[in-house]
Design a protein around this motif. Sequence first.
Motif, PDB file in Angstrom:
ATOM      1  N   ALA A   1      -0.931 -10.144  -6.461  1.00 22.31           N
ATOM      2  CA  ALA A   1      -2.285  -9.589  -6.568  1.00 22.31           C
ATOM      3  C   ALA A   1      -2.492  -8.457  -5.574  1.00 22.31           C
ATOM      4  N   PHE A   2      -1.971  -8.610  -4.354  1.00 21.66           N
ATOM      5  CA  PHE A   2      -2.199  -7.597  -3.322  1.00 21.66           C
ATOM      6  C   PHE A   2      -1.489  -6.286  -3.649  1.00 21.66           C
ATOM      7  N   THR A   3      -0.310  -6.356  -4.231  1.00 19.97           N
ATOM      8  CA  THR A   3       0.448  -5.140  -4.542  1.00 19.97           C
ATOM      9  C   THR A   3       0.109  -4.571  -5.916  1.00 19.97           C
ATOM     10  N   GLY A   4      -0.799  -5.228  -6.630  1.00 20.95           N
ATOM     11  CA  GLY A   4      -1.295  -4.670  -7.881  1.00 20.95           C
ATOM     12  C   GLY A   4      -0.936  -5.493  -9.097  1.00 20.95           C
ATOM     13  N   CYS A   5      -1.947  -5.855  -9.880  1.00 18.25           N
ATOM     14  CA  CYS A   5      -1.741  -6.573 -11.138  1.00 18.25           C
ATOM     15  C   CYS A   5      -2.797  -6.081 -12.130  1.00 18.25           C
ATOM     16  N   ASP A   6      -2.930  -6.774 -13.255  1.00 23.64           N
ATOM     17  CA  ASP A   6      -3.886  -6.332 -14.276  1.00 23.64           C
ATOM     18  C   ASP A   6      -5.322  -6.362 -13.767  1.00 23.64           C
ATOM     19  N   GLN A   7      -5.614  -7.263 -12.843  1.00 19.03           N
ATOM     20  CA  GLN A   7      -6.988  -7.434 -12.370  1.00 19.03           C
ATOM     21  C   GLN A   7      -7.262  -6.738 -11.045  1.00 19.03           C
ATOM     22  N   THR A   8      -6.254  -6.345 -10.316  1.00 19.61           N
ATOM     23  CA  THR A   8      -6.449  -5.674  -9.024  1.00 19.61           C
ATOM     24  C   THR A   8      -5.720  -4.339  -9.019  1.00 19.61           C
ATOM     25  N   SER A   9      -6.207  -3.433  -8.205  1.00 21.36           N
ATOM     26  CA  SER A   9      -5.603  -2.108  -8.121  1.00 21.36           C
ATOM     27  C   SER A   9      -4.310  -2.153  -7.319  1.00 21.36           C
ATOM     28  N   SER A  10      -3.503  -1.100  -7.459  1.00 20.31           N
ATOM     29  CA  SER A  10      -2.253  -0.990  -6.707  1.00 20.31           C
ATOM     30  C   SER A  10      -2.334   0.211  -5.770  1.00 20.31           C
ATOM     31  N   PHE A  11      -1.412   0.271  -4.829  1.00 17.30           N
ATOM     32  CA  PHE A  11      -1.349   1.392  -3.901  1.00 17.30           C
ATOM     33  C   PHE A  11      -0.580   2.537  -4.560  1.00 17.30           C
ATOM     34  N   VAL A  12      -1.125   3.746  -4.481  1.00 16.22           N
ATOM     35  CA  VAL A  12      -0.517   4.893  -5.155  1.00 16.22           C
ATOM     36  C   VAL A  12       0.912   5.096  -4.669  1.00 16.22           C
ATOM     37  N   GLY A  13       1.838   5.131  -5.601  1.00 12.90           N
ATOM     38  CA  GLY A  13       3.230   5.395  -5.260  1.00 12.90           C
ATOM     39  C   GLY A  13       3.950   4.217  -4.643  1.00 12.90           C
ATOM     40  N   LYS A  14       3.299   3.057  -4.567  1.00 10.59           N
ATOM     41  CA  LYS A  14       3.907   1.870  -3.959  1.00 10.59           C
ATOM     42  C   LYS A  14       3.966   0.751  -4.996  1.00 10.59           C
ATOM     43  N   GLY A  15       5.151   0.571  -5.561  1.00 10.94           N
ATOM     44  CA  GLY A  15       5.327  -0.454  -6.570  1.00 10.94           C
ATOM     45  C   GLY A  15       5.737  -1.787  -5.977  1.00 10.94           C
ATOM     46  N   LYS A  16       6.191  -2.688  -6.847  1.00  8.72           N
ATOM     47  CA  LYS A  16       6.587  -4.026  -6.394  1.00  8.72           C
ATOM     48  C   LYS A  16       7.801  -3.964  -5.469  1.00  8.72           C
ATOM     49  N   LYS A  17       8.710  -3.058  -5.743  1.00  9.57           N
ATOM     50  CA  LYS A  17       9.905  -2.957  -4.893  1.00  9.57           C
ATOM     51  C   LYS A  17       9.520  -2.558  -3.476  1.00  9.57           C
ATOM     52  N   SER A  18       8.639  -1.571  -3.337  1.00 13.08           N
ATOM     53  CA  SER A  18       8.181  -1.155  -2.007  1.00 13.08           C
ATOM     54  C   SER A  18       7.427  -2.280  -1.324  1.00 13.08           C
ATOM     55  N   GLY A  19       6.599  -2.991  -2.106  1.00 11.80           N
ATOM     56  CA  GLY A  19       5.856  -4.113  -1.548  1.00 11.80           C
ATOM     57  C   GLY A  19       6.775  -5.223  -1.074  1.00 11.80           C
ATOM     58  N   TRP A  20       7.821  -5.502  -1.848  1.00 14.77           N
ATOM     59  CA  TRP A  20       8.766  -6.554  -1.461  1.00 14.77           C
ATOM     60  C   TRP A  20       9.533  -6.157  -0.202  1.00 14.77           C
ATOM     61  N   GLN A  21       9.951  -4.890  -0.117  1.00 10.03           N
ATOM     62  CA  GLN A  21      10.670  -4.416   1.069  1.00 10.03           C
ATOM     63  C   GLN A  21       9.788  -4.501   2.308  1.00 10.03           C
ATOM     64  N   ALA A  22       8.501  -4.188   2.153  1.00 11.49           N
ATOM     65  CA  ALA A  22       7.577  -4.311   3.284  1.00 11.49           C
ATOM     66  C   ALA A  22       7.413  -5.770   3.687  1.00 11.49           C
ATOM     67  N   TRP A  23       7.401  -6.670   2.712  1.00 13.97           N
ATOM     68  CA  TRP A  23       7.308  -8.113   3.002  1.00 13.97           C
ATOM     69  C   TRP A  23       8.549  -8.578   3.760  1.00 13.97           C
ATOM     70  N   GLN A  24       9.699  -8.079   3.352  1.00 16.87           N
ATOM     71  CA  GLN A  24      10.939  -8.437   4.038  1.00 16.87           C
ATOM     72  C   GLN A  24      10.966  -7.906   5.470  1.00 16.87           C
ATOM     73  N   ALA A  25      10.322  -6.762   5.678  1.00 16.32           N
ATOM     74  CA  ALA A  25      10.295  -6.166   7.014  1.00 16.32           C
ATOM     75  C   ALA A  25       9.228  -6.787   7.906  1.00 16.32           C
TER      76      ALA A  25
END
Length: 319
Positions: free
Chosen positions: A102-126
């Motif tokens: 939900a935080f990185t963007g889904c049908d009901q919530t917005s996403s960060f421009v230019g930041k997809g699931k892969k970027s979100g996952w890498q940030a989570w790993q970091a």
Amino acid sequence: MVPWGNSEDMMPNCDHEEADRRIVVHVLHALEHGATAVQVRTVDTDVIVILVGAYHHLIVTNPAAEIWIAFGMGKNVFFYNIGSICSSLGDHKARALPVFHAFTGCDQTSSFVGKGKKSGWQAWQAYHEVTQAFVAIASTPFQLISVESPTFKLLERYTVILYDKASASSSVNETRMTLFCHRSCAMEKLPPTQVTLRPIQQSLIHFVIFILTVSYNGTDFYPLHKQDALLQHALRVIYQAGVWCTSHQALQSLPSPETFAWTKVCGKNGYRPLWITIPEVSFACRQLIRCACKGNCTSCKCGKASLNCTRLCKCKCAK
């Protein structure tokens, strides 16, 4: 819902509006009445995320039960074992996955421009510490937070990492300033703002940059003491994650979306996002308007838009 077996095995009443959540109730009912393996066929990623987050609820009656997902259609169908996914992620990340989604963007919530699931996952790993915030949101559905909440501070730091992994800052405002001043990032590539009350004691150029990168109250030159874009996003995430994380309950008791950064649409049975609680820069900072006209502004774009000229304008209009 189709009953099976005798009358005592009938499905409970369910008030879920969407099928992706109702599936959890079906799976739970099957497992509670003796099923040892369940397969769900879907083309919706949300279903996988919801089942992973709800797995610890589903296997309470039968820990050895297997839940499979047949994902895709036609010849492109892949089979995923939910239990294996949860084991690979670990208990905390499995429970936190719906909040991350939900935080990185889904049908009901917005996403960060230019930041997809892969970027979100890498940030989570970091930044593993944000797992604590994700789990807190999943474990305590519909909790309200503020900019001073420990949960929000973890989310803010995660957002900074999402945009700048080398940053040591915990403030999205400072990160916006740095990216804008030193890396010439476009405005749409900057993280959302989070505004707190503090006096501005900077040079004119820094002040201009500040109001270009952080919305402010143009009347008294102080940022408003209100939650801004990132907090509003977090509140919508908390609402959606709460809906998903209680999907094992046949009858959900959902709070009003208006408490979580949604605004009721007048005359319609729907809501629109509350993006920001302070005036946008383009409306609040009219004194920064600069016109290149050398005569009067009756025929230029500024004049047609009924914008008043300022001292920055080169025109001959009354200031």
